[in-house]
Design an enzyme around this catalytic site. Structure first.
Site, PDB file in Angstrom:
ATOM      1  N   SER A 183      27.544 -11.939   6.708  1.00 49.71           N
ATOM      2  CA  SER A 183      26.434 -12.833   6.370  1.00 49.71           C
ATOM      3  C   SER A 183      26.842 -13.965   5.448  1.00 49.71           C
ATOM      4  CB  SER A 183      25.272 -12.046   5.764  1.00 49.71           C
ATOM      5  OG  SER A 183      25.598 -11.537   4.489  1.00 49.71           O
TER       6      SER A 183
ATOM      7  N   THR B  28      27.774  -5.636   7.424  1.00 54.46           N
ATOM      8  CA  THR B  28      28.345  -4.308   7.192  1.00 54.46           C
ATOM      9  C   THR B  28      27.775  -3.272   8.134  1.00 54.46           C
ATOM     10  OG1 THR B  28      28.862  -4.743   4.865  1.00 54.46           O
ATOM     11  CG2 THR B  28      28.540  -2.450   5.480  1.00 54.46           C
TER      12      THR B  28
ATOM     13  N   THR C  81      24.389  -7.926   3.937  1.00 54.15           N
ATOM     14  CA  THR C  81      23.541  -7.950   2.736  1.00 54.15           C
ATOM     15  C   THR C  81      23.859  -9.091   1.782  1.00 54.15           C
ATOM     16  OG1 THR C  81      25.023  -6.423   1.567  1.00 54.15           O
ATOM     17  CG2 THR C  81      23.222  -5.455   2.856  1.00 54.15           C
ATOM     18  N   ASP C  82      25.002  -9.754   1.945  1.00 47.16           N
ATOM     19  CA  ASP C  82      25.386 -10.793   0.972  1.00 47.16           C
ATOM     20  C   ASP C  82      24.352 -11.895   0.865  1.00 47.16           C
ATOM     21  OD1 ASP C  82      27.693  -9.469   0.306  1.00 47.16           O
ATOM     22  OD2 ASP C  82      29.014 -10.699   1.538  1.00 47.16           O
TER      23      ASP C  82
END
Length: 330
Positions: free
Chosen positions: A59, A15, A91-92
């Site tokens: 990610s 992101t 961030t996943d």
């Protein structure tokens, strides 16, 4: 003469690197240089920056082998004289990537992982502030010897404890056990806790990595098959380490031929060892050969098992590593 700190920024996408294409849809297309150019106040840090575009992917599409490859590159960069490394990514899977990097990071120089919850086209995008914080931590002498850290929302977290606890909040990252190890205050890092014990393992030499599934327990769910094709297994159990009684025997069979780790799906607090005694309780499962994860969360336990097996270890080495990593200190 002032000593100039050299920090390498490795961009993976996510992101923080998203921008709109001709169709208006977001995709990770920004380079590390684009991210750096958007950071206000960076010149005040006086850093010598090296920018490295490793990947530009969300990610969720990173593979374990990609992170192992990044760990090799980071080791080479630090051996060549870099004082620290910052990794920007989505961030996943940030909590898993950061912990795998931590397991494979044997040097004292800091590695700091960060990202963003709001993409750069949104008002109040948090990427620039998080990147500035990560660079500040990477350049701070107090970060040496702490392994891999995560800088997010002006907090500093140990890779072994941090997790994403909200899908959209700017303060999505928390450390349920012990809280953050530091905070950014007036542009400086203030540490709240000392370095914790860490597990450090050799980096795998090749790209062929062990298969370690993660299975989450659910009400009335079928047990894993005893002939599961895997090299290790992590089970995210109920509460303090409880499973349906019909899971106990199949898991015992699996534990005869691979490390089977018992973690908690609650994501906070430890797996117990000797409180409950019924079939499927933590005591029953440990007596059947399962290995307790302690405070280590399921996705982190999976990274640890994978790294231990990739280094040539087996059940005993997994147990020893979890005795360290699963403790409250890390």
């Amino acid at each position: 003469m002032a000593v100039v700190t050299r920090v390498v920024v490795c961009g993976l996408g996510g992101t923080i690197a998203m921008t709109a294409g001709p169709d208006g849809r977001l995709a990770p297309a920004l380079r590390a240089g684009d991210l750096i150019a958007a950071v206000p106040g960076l010149a005040a840090l006086g850093l010598e920056l090296e920018l490295l575009d490793v990947a530009r992917v969300p990610s969720a599409s990173l593979r374990t082998a990609d992170v192992v490859g990044l760990a090799r590159r980071i080791g080479a960069l630090l051996a060549a004289g870099a004082d620290g490394v910052v990794v920007t990514q989505g961030t996943d899977t940030l909590e898993e990537c950061a912990y795998l990097l931590d397991l494979l990071h044997e040097r004292p120089e800091p590695v700091v992982v960060t990202g963003a919850m709001r993409h750069p086209l949104l008002a109040g995008a948090d990427g620039p502030a998080n990147l500035l914080a990560a660079l500040t931590v990477a350049a701070d002498p107090g970060a040496r010897g702490r392994g891999v850290l995560v800088a997010f929302a002006d907090e500093v977290h140990a890779a072994a404890r941090v997790r994403k606890a909200h899908s959209t909040s700017l303060t999505a990252f928390v450390s349920a056990t012990g809280g953050p190890v530091g905070r950014l205050v007036e542009g400086r890092v203030r540490y709240l806790a000392g370095p914790a014990p860490r597990v450090v393992l050799p980096r795998p030499a090749g790209d062929g990595l062990p298969r370690v599934p993660l299975i989450v327990a659910a009400l009335g769910a079928d047990a894993p098959e005893p002939d599961l094709a895997a090299d290790g297994l992590v089970v995210a159990a109920f509460g303090v380490g409880h499973l349906p009684e019909w899971w106990a025997e199949p898991l015992a069979e699996l534990a005869l031929r691979m490390p089977v780790v018992l973690a908690s799906r609650t994501l906070a607090g430890p797996v117990l060892a000797d409180t409950y005694g019924y079939a499927g309780s933590e005591r029953d499962l440990l007596e059947r050969g399962l290995i307790p994860a302690g405070f280590l969360e399921p996705v982190k336990a999976r990274m640890l098992v994978l790294a231990v097996l990739a280094a040539g270890g087996g059940r005993a080495e997994v147990r020893d590593a979890l005795a360290v990593a699963g403790g409250p200190g890390g």
